[in-house]
Motif scaffolding. Structure first.
Motif, mmCIF file in Angstrom:
data_model
loop_
_atom_site.group_PDB
_atom_site.id
_atom_site.type_symbol
_atom_site.label_atom_id
_atom_site.label_comp_id
_atom_site.label_asym_id
_atom_site.label_seq_id
_atom_site.Cartn_x
_atom_site.Cartn_y
_atom_site.Cartn_z
ATOM 1 N N SER A 1 0.802 -1.229 0.000
ATOM 2 C CA SER A 1 0.000 0.000 0.000
ATOM 3 C C SER A 1 0.832 1.275 0.000
ATOM 4 O O SER A 1 0.505 2.237 -0.680
ATOM 5 N N GLU B 1 -0.616 -11.149 -5.745
ATOM 6 C CA GLU B 1 -2.021 -10.838 -5.492
ATOM 7 C C GLU B 1 -2.058 -9.696 -4.482
ATOM 8 O O GLU B 1 -2.070 -9.931 -3.273
ATOM 9 N N GLU C 1 -4.219 -7.540 -3.480
ATOM 10 C CA GLU C 1 -5.329 -7.383 -2.542
ATOM 11 C C GLU C 1 -5.180 -8.303 -1.338
ATOM 12 O O GLU C 1 -5.621 -7.988 -0.238
ATOM 13 N N ASP C 2 -4.576 -9.452 -1.557
ATOM 14 C CA ASP C 2 -4.402 -10.410 -0.472
ATOM 15 C C ASP C 2 -2.999 -10.379 0.111
ATOM 16 O O ASP C 2 -2.690 -11.137 1.037
#
Ligand code: FES
Length: 111
Positions: free
Chosen positions: A43, A65, A67-68
């Motif tokens: 992030s 991935e 998001e994970d």
């Protein structure tokens, strides 16, 4: 950087620009110069992770991935966390990690 693997030798090399990295959230460099390296940003873009995306199970290239927050291998479903540690088999060995950093607009990795 979050990546803290210890490399005894090697030089910092540019693998791409921050602009490229920010566009995709990741930067895959093949044959750099002899291995592949995948740089991903979490992030916060200063928090970089670089791994060799070659799955330790059977050599497929893992994908990030975001998001994970994990690496995923499509071949047989292995999963690795952001430090390259195995989350789910069939892989048993961690992904190789590299030191990585940002300087000006360049993303650097140390092999
Ligand atoms: Fe990645 Fe088999 S090659 S899980």
């Amino acid at each position: 950087a979050a990546c803290t693997s210890e490399q005894a030798s090697g030089d910092w090399q540019t693998v791409g620009t921050v602009t490229q990295l920010d566009q995709d959230g990741q930067l895959l460099v093949q044959k750099w110069p002899t291995v592949n390296v995948l740089v991903v940003s979490t992030s916060v873009s200063e928090n970089l992770i670089a791994v060799d995306p070659t799955c330790t199970h059977s050599g497929c290239t893992v994908t990030w991935e975001g998001e994970d927050n994990k690496f995923y291998c499509r071949c047989h479903g292995a999963e690795y966390d952001i430090d390259g540690q195995v989350l789910q088999g069939p892989a048993t060995e961690p992904l190789k990690t590299y030191l990585t950093k940002i300087e000006n607009n360049s993303v650097l990795v140390k092999q």
